[in-house]
Design a protein around this motif. Structure first.
Motif, short mmCIF file in Angstrom:
data_model
loop_
_atom_site.label_atom_id
_atom_site.label_comp_id
_atom_site.label_asym_id
_atom_site.label_seq_id
_atom_site.Cartn_x
_atom_site.Cartn_y
_atom_site.Cartn_z
N LEU A 70 -11.51 2.25 -1.74
CA LEU A 70 -11.19 2.13 -3.16
C LEU A 70 -9.88 1.38 -3.35
O LEU A 70 -9.77 0.50 -4.21
CB LEU A 70 -11.12 3.52 -3.80
N LEU A 71 -8.87 1.70 -2.55
CA LEU A 71 -7.59 0.99 -2.66
C LEU A 71 -7.75 -0.49 -2.40
O LEU A 71 -7.16 -1.33 -3.11
CB LEU A 71 -6.57 1.59 -1.70
N ASN A 72 -8.56 -0.86 -1.41
CA ASN A 72 -8.78 -2.29 -1.11
C ASN A 72 -9.36 -3.02 -2.31
O ASN A 72 -8.92 -4.12 -2.65
CB ASN A 72 -9.69 -2.44 0.11
N VAL A 73 -10.35 -2.42 -2.95
CA VAL A 73 -10.98 -3.06 -4.10
C VAL A 73 -10.01 -3.14 -5.28
O VAL A 73 -9.92 -4.17 -5.96
CB VAL A 73 -12.27 -2.31 -4.50
N LEU A 74 -9.27 -2.06 -5.53
CA LEU A 74 -8.33 -2.07 -6.65
C LEU A 74 -7.19 -3.06 -6.41
O LEU A 74 -6.71 -3.70 -7.35
CB LEU A 74 -7.78 -0.66 -6.89
N GLU A 75 -6.75 -3.22 -5.17
CA GLU A 75 -5.71 -4.20 -4.87
C GLU A 75 -6.22 -5.62 -5.12
O GLU A 75 -5.47 -6.46 -5.63
CB GLU A 75 -5.24 -4.05 -3.42
N ARG A 76 -7.47 -5.88 -4.79
CA ARG A 76 -8.03 -7.21 -5.07
C ARG A 76 -8.14 -7.43 -6.58
O ARG A 76 -7.97 -8.54 -7.06
CB ARG A 76 -9.40 -7.36 -4.41
N ARG A 77 -8.42 -6.37 -7.30
CA ARG A 77 -8.59 -6.46 -8.76
C ARG A 77 -7.25 -6.58 -9.48
O ARG A 77 -7.10 -7.41 -10.37
CB ARG A 77 -9.33 -5.22 -9.25
N TRP A 78 -6.28 -5.73 -9.13
CA TRP A 78 -5.04 -5.63 -9.90
C TRP A 78 -3.78 -6.01 -9.13
O TRP A 78 -2.68 -5.95 -9.68
CB TRP A 78 -4.87 -4.19 -10.41
N GLY A 79 -3.90 -6.33 -7.88
CA GLY A 79 -2.73 -6.67 -7.09
C GLY A 79 -2.17 -5.45 -6.36
O GLY A 79 -2.73 -4.36 -6.39
N GLU A 80 -1.07 -5.71 -5.71
CA GLU A 80 -0.41 -4.68 -4.91
C GLU A 80 0.07 -3.52 -5.79
O GLU A 80 0.75 -3.73 -6.78
CB GLU A 80 0.79 -5.31 -4.20
N PRO A 81 -0.27 -2.28 -5.41
CA PRO A 81 0.19 -1.14 -6.20
C PRO A 81 1.61 -0.74 -5.82
O PRO A 81 2.13 -1.13 -4.78
CB PRO A 81 -0.77 -0.02 -5.80
N ASP A 82 2.22 0.04 -6.68
CA ASP A 82 3.45 0.73 -6.32
C ASP A 82 3.04 1.99 -5.57
O ASP A 82 2.06 2.63 -5.94
CB ASP A 82 4.25 1.14 -7.56
N ILE A 83 3.76 2.31 -4.52
CA ILE A 83 3.55 3.59 -3.83
C ILE A 83 4.55 4.55 -4.48
O ILE A 83 5.76 4.36 -4.38
CB ILE A 83 3.80 3.48 -2.31
N PHE A 84 4.03 5.54 -5.17
CA PHE A 84 4.85 6.43 -5.98
C PHE A 84 4.96 7.79 -5.30
O PHE A 84 3.96 8.50 -5.14
CB PHE A 84 4.25 6.57 -7.38
N SER A 85 6.17 8.14 -4.88
CA SER A 85 6.42 9.44 -4.28
C SER A 85 6.56 10.48 -5.38
O SER A 85 7.24 10.25 -6.38
CB SER A 85 7.71 9.40 -3.45
#
Length: 142
Positions: A70-85
């Motif tokens: 899911l992360l791979n697809v969302l990154e392709r769709r919206w770009g690099e996410p923020d990793i939020f602690s």
């Protein structure tokens, strides 16, 4: 569920209005300003995932694979996410400081999540011990 089904759920929640009162939804829970989807199904309140002994490891591996896909697809769709602690959020909750949902509940369930800002909403994806969660909210992260 498949990655395509997870994406459909996230897209549905992005277009759905937020309720006035907190409560369950057809995919998880919701409240003023947020939707939380339990992408791999609901589990009992006792934390049991319905698997016997060694099967729990297989289920955890499956959730981790679904999370990664899911992360791979969302990154392709919206770009690099923020990793939020969520560590500082959890500390604020422990100090009885005001932390709005869904962030309060998420901080009680996981250490960190992947976060995107898309238009006027935040989309977060995280993995707990028993669940793959997607969150759509208009509430700023704390």
């Amino acid at each position: 569920m498949t990655t395509a089904q997870h994406l459909d759920t996230i897209d549905l929640l992005r277009s759905r209005a937020f309720p006035a009162e907190p409560g369950p939804s057809d995919v998880g829970s919701q409240g003023p300003g947020f939707h939380v989807a339990e992408l791999n199904g609901q589990f009992g309140d006792d934390g049991a995932d319905g698997y016997e002994d060694g099967d729990g490891d297989a289920a955890a591996d499956q959730r981790a694979q679904e999370h990664g896909a899911l992360l791979n697809v969302l990154e392709r769709r919206w770009g690099e996410p923020d990793i939020f602690s969520l560590a500082s959020t959890r500390l604020r909750v422990e100090r009885d400081e005001e932390v709005p949902d869904p962030w309060r509940r998420l901080s009680e369930q996981m250490e960190w999540l992947h976060l995107w800002r898309i238009e006027d909403r935040w989309i977060a994806v995280g993995l707990t011990r028993f669940q793959l969660l997607a969150v759509v909210t208009e509430t700023e992260p704390p």
